[in-house]
Design an enzyme around this catalytic site. Structure first.
Site, mmCIF file in Angstrom:
data_model
loop_
_atom_site.group_PDB
_atom_site.id
_atom_site.type_symbol
_atom_site.label_atom_id
_atom_site.label_comp_id
_atom_site.label_asym_id
_atom_site.label_seq_id
_atom_site.Cartn_x
_atom_site.Cartn_y
_atom_site.Cartn_z
ATOM 1 N N SER A 79 42.537 24.889 55.045
ATOM 2 C CA SER A 79 41.455 25.561 55.792
ATOM 3 C C SER A 79 40.227 24.454 56.138
ATOM 4 C CB SER A 79 41.225 26.653 55.795
ATOM 5 O OG SER A 79 40.130 27.514 56.136
ATOM 6 N N TYR A 92 39.111 32.252 47.863
ATOM 7 C CA TYR A 92 39.601 31.828 49.466
ATOM 8 C C TYR A 92 39.399 30.526 49.251
ATOM 9 C CZ TYR A 92 40.838 31.444 53.661
ATOM 10 O OH TYR A 92 41.739 30.370 55.248
ATOM 11 N N LYS A 96 42.764 27.596 49.412
ATOM 12 C CA LYS A 96 43.076 25.313 49.985
ATOM 13 C C LYS A 96 42.751 25.004 49.889
ATOM 14 C CE LYS A 96 43.948 28.802 52.875
ATOM 15 N NZ LYS A 96 45.227 28.777 53.282
#
Length: 204
Positions: A79, A92, A96
């Site tokens: 990401s 999160y 990533k």
């Protein structure tokens, strides 16, 4: 074949039944945004298990047969958050970043083996990733205005596999953010603040 990427035995069993893999795409991911202090540990663990450990387990299960055949491409969908994580997405972003570091090292590690790695860095894409919390997203996450269509990304990934590209950044602003963040995190803060509002970088 149904499998749980967060369970090493489950994904290994599915890949064993599938057989030889030419292109492996580690794309499974979940996201739960919110202040880390108030986030349930169970949600943080789930993101870690699916996003990061799911990638680890998937690649670990498929790689031996790819190496035996001396061919194949591994695609790891990370990401833009790997380059610059945002407030309320700390866990999160961490998952990533783990994917990104793993993929970068593995690409070098597999040099000369016939197997290679491409890392994908999407920004906000039209998907169902945030449907479960669409009413509780941070102010900077304006999906209706900022989400890019998925099909051009898929086309770029296919092209990247065909030419063994090191990475794919989509939309182009993700690549620009990577460069700016590398030059000056303070400058990156100003850029995202201007683009997404103060909540994207509230600390002056």
């Amino acid at each position: 074949l149904p499998a749980d990427v967060g369970d090493a035995g489950s994904i290994a069993g599915a890949l064993e039944r599938f057989g030889d893999v030419d292109v492996l795409v580690a794309n499974a991911g979940v996201a739960d945004y919110g202040p880390f202090q108030g986030q349930e540990l169970e949600l943080a663990e789930r993101m870690t298990r699916v996003n990061w450990l799911g990638t680890l387990y998937t690649v670990k299960a498929a790689l031996p047969r790819m190496l035996d055949r001396a061919r194949g491409q591994i695609v790891i969908v990370s990401s833009g958050a790997a380059h610059r994580a945002f407030p309320f997405a700390a866990v999160y972003g961490a998952t990533k970043a783990a994917q990104s570091g793993f993929a970068e090292a593995l690409r070098h590690e597999l040099s000369g083996s016939g197997v290679s790695v491409t890392t994908v860095y999407p920004g906000e894409i039209e998907s169902h990733l945030h449907d479960h919390q669409s009413e509780r997203l941070p102010d900077w996450n304006d999906r209706e205005r900022n989400a890019a269509p998925a099909e051009p990304l898929a086309e770029r990934v296919v092209a990247a596999v065909e030419r063994d590209a090191r990475s794919v950044h989509y939309p182009p602003a993700v690549a620009a953010l990577r460069v700016v963040q590398g030059i000056s995190p303070k400058l990156a803060d100003r850029v995202v603040r201007a683009a997404r509002g103060k909540t994207a970088a509230p600390r002056p």
